[in-house]
Design a protein around this motif. Structure first.
Motif, PDB file in Angstrom:
ATOM      1  N   ASN A  15      41.267 -57.415  28.182  1.00 48.15           N
ATOM      2  CA  ASN A  15      40.012 -56.929  27.624  1.00 48.15           C
ATOM      3  C   ASN A  15      39.744 -55.494  28.063  1.00 48.15           C
ATOM      4  N   LEU A  16      40.147 -55.187  29.282  1.00 41.47           N
ATOM      5  CA  LEU A  16      39.998 -53.819  29.767  1.00 41.47           C
ATOM      6  C   LEU A  16      40.838 -52.867  28.917  1.00 41.47           C
ATOM      7  N   ARG A  17      41.969 -53.357  28.427  1.00 41.86           N
ATOM      8  CA  ARG A  17      42.793 -52.537  27.544  1.00 41.86           C
ATOM      9  C   ARG A  17      42.050 -52.246  26.235  1.00 41.86           C
ATOM     10  N   VAL A  18      41.370 -53.249  25.695  1.00 40.23           N
ATOM     11  CA  VAL A  18      40.581 -53.057  24.479  1.00 40.23           C
ATOM     12  C   VAL A  18      39.508 -51.988  24.700  1.00 40.23           C
ATOM     13  N   ILE A  19      38.839 -52.107  25.830  1.00 39.25           N
ATOM     14  CA  ILE A  19      37.797 -51.130  26.164  1.00 39.25           C
ATOM     15  C   ILE A  19      38.403 -49.742  26.326  1.00 39.25           C
ATOM     16  N   CYS A  20      39.527 -49.677  27.025  1.00 38.61           N
ATOM     17  CA  CYS A  20      40.169 -48.383  27.266  1.00 38.61           C
ATOM     18  C   CYS A  20      40.795 -47.801  26.005  1.00 38.61           C
ATOM     19  N   ASN A  21      41.096 -48.651  25.003  1.00 40.16           N
ATOM     20  CA  ASN A  21      41.526 -48.115  23.715  1.00 40.16           C
ATOM     21  C   ASN A  21      40.489 -47.144  23.163  1.00 40.16           C
ATOM     22  N   THR A  22      39.224 -47.542  23.267  1.00 40.54           N
ATOM     23  CA  THR A  22      38.140 -46.693  22.775  1.00 40.54           C
ATOM     24  C   THR A  22      38.028 -45.424  23.616  1.00 40.54           C
ATOM     25  N   ILE A  23      38.091 -45.594  24.930  1.00 47.80           N
ATOM     26  CA  ILE A  23      37.994 -44.432  25.819  1.00 47.80           C
ATOM     27  C   ILE A  23      39.171 -43.484  25.579  1.00 47.80           C
ATOM     28  N   LEU A  24      40.371 -44.047  25.433  1.00 46.65           N
ATOM     29  CA  LEU A  24      41.568 -43.237  25.207  1.00 46.65           C
ATOM     30  C   LEU A  24      41.495 -42.492  23.881  1.00 46.65           C
ATOM     31  N   ASP A  25      41.150 -43.212  22.810  1.00 46.64           N
ATOM     32  CA  ASP A  25      41.147 -42.608  21.486  1.00 46.64           C
ATOM     33  C   ASP A  25      40.139 -41.459  21.407  1.00 46.64           C
ATOM     34  N   TYR A  26      38.942 -41.694  21.890  1.00 46.48           N
ATOM     35  CA  TYR A  26      37.928 -40.643  21.891  1.00 46.48           C
ATOM     36  C   TYR A  26      38.346 -39.514  22.830  1.00 46.48           C
ATOM     37  N   GLY A  27      38.906 -39.898  23.974  1.00 46.72           N
ATOM     38  CA  GLY A  27      39.332 -38.885  24.943  1.00 46.72           C
ATOM     39  C   GLY A  27      40.403 -37.975  24.376  1.00 46.72           C
ATOM     40  N   ILE A  28      41.375 -38.550  23.645  1.00 48.44           N
ATOM     41  CA  ILE A  28      42.452 -37.755  23.049  1.00 48.44           C
ATOM     42  C   ILE A  28      41.932 -36.878  21.924  1.00 48.44           C
ATOM     43  N   GLN A  29      41.251 -37.509  20.975  1.00 51.92           N
ATOM     44  CA  GLN A  29      40.898 -36.808  19.739  1.00 51.92           C
ATOM     45  C   GLN A  29      39.743 -35.835  19.898  1.00 51.92           C
ATOM     46  N   VAL A  30      38.813 -36.127  20.801  1.00 50.04           N
ATOM     47  CA  VAL A  30      37.606 -35.299  20.933  1.00 50.04           C
ATOM     48  C   VAL A  30      37.612 -34.477  22.213  1.00 50.04           C
ATOM     49  N   LYS A  31      37.942 -35.121  23.334  1.00 47.17           N
ATOM     50  CA  LYS A  31      37.842 -34.435  24.615  1.00 47.17           C
ATOM     51  C   LYS A  31      39.122 -33.728  25.027  1.00 47.17           C
ATOM     52  N   GLY A  32      40.215 -34.015  24.290  1.00 50.18           N
ATOM     53  CA  GLY A  32      41.453 -33.280  24.524  1.00 50.18           C
ATOM     54  C   GLY A  32      42.167 -33.613  25.810  1.00 50.18           C
ATOM     55  N   ILE A  33      42.088 -34.871  26.260  1.00 56.47           N
ATOM     56  CA  ILE A  33      42.770 -35.224  27.507  1.00 56.47           C
ATOM     57  C   ILE A  33      44.284 -35.132  27.330  1.00 56.47           C
TER      58      ILE A  33
ATOM     59  N   ARG B  12      51.598 -43.125  22.298  1.00 57.46           N
ATOM     60  CA  ARG B  12      52.246 -42.776  21.030  1.00 57.46           C
ATOM     61  C   ARG B  12      51.393 -43.238  19.852  1.00 57.46           C
ATOM     62  N   ARG B  13      50.908 -44.457  19.932  1.00 59.34           N
ATOM     63  CA  ARG B  13      50.074 -44.975  18.844  1.00 59.34           C
ATOM     64  C   ARG B  13      48.809 -44.136  18.667  1.00 59.34           C
ATOM     65  N   ALA B  14      48.228 -43.695  19.764  1.00 54.88           N
ATOM     66  CA  ALA B  14      47.005 -42.897  19.681  1.00 54.88           C
ATOM     67  C   ALA B  14      47.258 -41.515  19.080  1.00 54.88           C
ATOM     68  N   THR B  15      48.503 -41.038  19.141  1.00 51.79           N
ATOM     69  CA  THR B  15      48.828 -39.763  18.498  1.00 51.79           C
ATOM     70  C   THR B  15      49.134 -39.947  17.012  1.00 51.79           C
ATOM     71  N   LEU B  16      49.264 -41.222  16.577  1.00 51.77           N
ATOM     72  CA  LEU B  16      49.610 -41.523  15.191  1.00 51.77           C
ATOM     73  C   LEU B  16      48.477 -42.226  14.453  1.00 51.77           C
ATOM     74  N   SER B  17      47.301 -42.204  15.016  1.00 51.88           N
ATOM     75  CA  SER B  17      46.134 -42.797  14.358  1.00 51.88           C
ATOM     76  C   SER B  17      44.887 -42.153  14.934  1.00 51.88           C
ATOM     77  N   GLN B  18      43.792 -42.344  14.252  1.00 53.05           N
ATOM     78  CA  GLN B  18      42.505 -41.862  14.737  1.00 53.05           C
ATOM     79  C   GLN B  18      41.464 -42.929  14.419  1.00 53.05           C
ATOM     80  N   VAL B  19      40.629 -43.242  15.397  1.00 50.88           N
ATOM     81  CA  VAL B  19      39.503 -44.177  15.260  1.00 50.88           C
ATOM     82  C   VAL B  19      39.942 -45.649  15.274  1.00 50.88           C
ATOM     83  N   GLN B  20      41.089 -45.973  14.666  1.00 48.43           N
ATOM     84  CA  GLN B  20      41.477 -47.377  14.545  1.00 48.43           C
ATOM     85  C   GLN B  20      41.490 -48.094  15.899  1.00 48.43           C
ATOM     86  N   LEU B  21      41.885 -47.415  16.944  1.00 49.19           N
ATOM     87  CA  LEU B  21      41.930 -48.039  18.262  1.00 49.19           C
ATOM     88  C   LEU B  21      40.539 -48.414  18.777  1.00 49.19           C
ATOM     89  N   THR B  22      39.486 -47.815  18.226  1.00 52.12           N
ATOM     90  CA  THR B  22      38.125 -48.163  18.662  1.00 52.12           C
ATOM     91  C   THR B  22      37.604 -49.414  17.957  1.00 52.12           C
TER      92      THR B  22
END
Length: 595
Positions: free
Chosen positions: A493-511, A536-546
């Motif tokens: 479940n923490l992975r699900v939560i971190c999917n959102t943190i990761l996706d937003y962090g990559i696409q918006v915050k530029g981590i 890799r998946r987060a670089t090949l999609s946007q928003v879906q991980l959230t």
């Protein structure tokens, strides 16, 4: 006292006799309102039916995905002329839609209105603003349509090969247009486009020529033409792969690739279209951060409970993160052998079905088969596991549970992946993907009386349901309430939560990649192979991980509100079946109907 129809009728007559003028006026207003709504509903239903038919004409590839069948022999050429035609179609359909008074529609059709509106506005935004048709080379791939036709269990051999025959003629022009569209793509999508288009040759095999030759229903001229079209199609695919390979080398040499990060403005727009949650992307990101802290606290409690069992002679580390990671690493050694990974998934499905039926959590349909298979080549490289479900027009087709093979991994990579999908988490994965997760929900979605809800469904609801079932199954006793299972569930479940943190962090915050891997491996206790794959998946999609987290949060909160409202009258199976009866509609609209 039990009231009969006669006694109710008499009571109504006496009431009317006592206040005839007022009640008659009120009833007249109500009747007018009901008549007006019925008229609007009939008109909107007719519009919806016509809209869906015209939608399939505009998007024939999507109609193949949903099993419509009428346009299986067509491939749309992704040219500028077709994009202009698509924009004209969107404008026309939006004008028709907006001619309806939303207030005059019944609640069910209001949802359909919103779904159609979102679909059209999103398509317009995609064409004019997002423009991934320019920078995502992997979006061009003819494989899926051909595979859908050839995998059908209900089409004759002649029917399949005639549709393939007709589609083949479009392939060269299709890839010519695709090459013309590509403009400063991302390196990641370019590489994925190469990989997945190579997978096309696992669909368009020379065996097709042998199969056509064996058919007496094809004339000699048709067989010769099939062979020529087949050769032309393979040449076109090879040409596109060569084009992308040269482009990849150029991008690596010059560094002129487009960034895979889309930025805050585009991200918020895409989140609004894709998730439809009522929250902004930033708000959902902030909720995820709070939930990450809550779940981590639960894991600390479980680690305190389990530590003496597994490390009786070793003091628990003072650092909570280190203690959790040590325990998870120890437990994760329990997993299947590399060669048995797919077989173990197959073995677990009947067990999950039995549990759902014994606990009376949902009605399962035994006539809707689930087939576990190796992910086809043309779909590989994106996710370890996925579901390919039949559309509402082909409800009796197989649902495929796709599993990426571990054969291509080194022993070290495979061992890392197997530790991630260990004894407990592999069960949770199967709940999520199969029973009662994606597979079950999509079977229900196909039974929805509204084609609009089945076709234009909401991804956050679909993913959220799968995540919701993971926790629901454990709450109902799956895994015998083992603290080990709950610890691994929280890790998952923490992975699900971190999917959102990761996706937003990559696409918006530029981590950076290093920051992303640190979040997943140290913040969510994931194995390196899994974390690398998620990056890799987060670089090949946007928003879906959230979508996983946002959908889960809304569904779980709705259930808890229903339990509080209904008290002892709350029935879990009834809740599940009513919730699923609305198709794949956004949760916020299902909430309105269920309340």
């Amino acid at each position: 006292m039990k009231k009969t129809a006669l006694s109710l009728s008499l009571a109504a007559i006496f009431t009317l006799a006592g206040c005839a003028q007022t009640t008659t006026h009120s009833e007249s207003q109500q009747a007018t309102s009901v008549t007006s709504q019925q008229t609007s509903d009939v008109a909107f239903a007719a519009f919806s039916e016509q809209f869906i038919e015209q939608y399939w004409q505009q998007y024939p590839e999507l109609s193949v995905y949903f099993g419509y069948g009428k346009y299986d022999d067509v491939i749309t050429i992704p040219s500028a002329a077709n994009r202009s035609a698509e924009l004209a179609f969107i404008a026309t359909q939006l004008a028709k839609l907006q001619s309806f008074d939303l207030a005059q529609l019944s609640d069910h059709l209001k949802i359909d209105y919103h779904l159609i509106e979102n679909t059209l506005k999103r398509a317009k935004w995609e064409l004019e603003t997002f423009k991934s048709w320019q920078w995502n080379p992997s979006s061009y791939n003819v494989s899926y349509g051909f595979a859908s036709i050839l995998n059908s269990r209900f089409k004759s051999e002649d029917g399949k090969l005639r549709q393939v025959f007709k589609r083949l003629k479009f392939v060269p022009e299709y890839y010519d247009a695709a090459q013309a569209n590509i403009d400063q793509p991302t390196l990641e999508y370019t590489q994925l486009g190469i990989q997945q288009n190579k997978g096309a040759f696992s669909v368009l095999t020379d065996d097709l020529l042998t199969r056509v030759d064996a058919l007496s229903t094809f004339s000699a001229e048709e067989k010769a033409e099939f062979k020529q079209r087949f050769a032309n199609a393979k040449t076109a695919i090879h040409g596109y792969i060569d084009f992308l390979t040269a482009l990849e080398q150029e991008l690596q040499k010059t560094g002129n690739a487009r960034s895979f990060r889309i930025g805050e403005a585009l991200y918020e727009d895409k989140f609004a279209f894709d998730i439809q949650s009522g929250y902004t992307a930033k708000q959902m990101y902030q909720k995820a951060l709070a939930d990450k802290a809550r779940v981590t606290a639960e894991m600390i409690t479980l680690t305190d409970q389990l530590w003496p069992k597994y490390f009786p002679d070793t003091a628990r580390p003072g650092d909570d993160t280190q203690a959790i990671a040590t325990l998870i690493k120890h437990l994760s050694q329990r997993h299947v052998e590399k060669s048995q990974f797919v077989n173990e998934i197959k073995r677990q499905i009947p067990e999950l079905e039995r549990f759902v039926m014994e606990k009376d959590l949902l009605t399962l349909d035994p006539e809707k088969p689930l087939v576990v298979r190796q992910t086809p080549d043309y779909m590989q490289g994106f996710a370890l596991a996925s579901i390919s479900a039949p559309g509402p027009y082909e409800k009796k087709e197989n649902t495929y549970y796709n599993v990426e093979p571990l054969d291509a991994l080194t022993d070290a990579q495979a061992d890392s992946m197997l530790r991630e999908y260990n004894h407990w988490i592999l069960q949770i994965l199967n709940i999520h993907e199969a029973v009662p997760g994606h597979y079950t929900q999509l079977v229900y979605s196909n039974t929805s009386p509204s084609l609009v809800k089945s076709i234009f469904g909401n991804g956050a609801m679909v993913e959220g349901w799968a995540v919701y079932t993971e926790r629901m199954m454990l709450e109902e006793g799956y895994g015998n309430f083992e603290p080990e299972m709950w610890l691994m569930y929280y890790k998952w479940n923490l992975r699900v939560i971190c999917n959102t943190i990761l996706d937003y962090g990559i696409q918006v915050k530029g981590i950076s990649k290093e920051q992303g891997l640190d979040l997943l491996m140290n913040g969510a206790f994931q194995e390196q192979a899994e974390a690398e794959g998620k990056w890799r998946r987060a670089t090949l999609s946007q928003v879906q991980l959230t979508s996983y987290y946002s959908g889960f949060r809304e569904i779980y909160d709705l259930r808890e509100a229903q339990k509080k409202q209904l008290g002892k009258d709350f029935d879990l199976k009834a809740f599940h079946e009513e919730f699923l009866s609305y198709g794949s509609a956004p949760v916020k609209y299902i909430r309105q109907l269920m309340n």
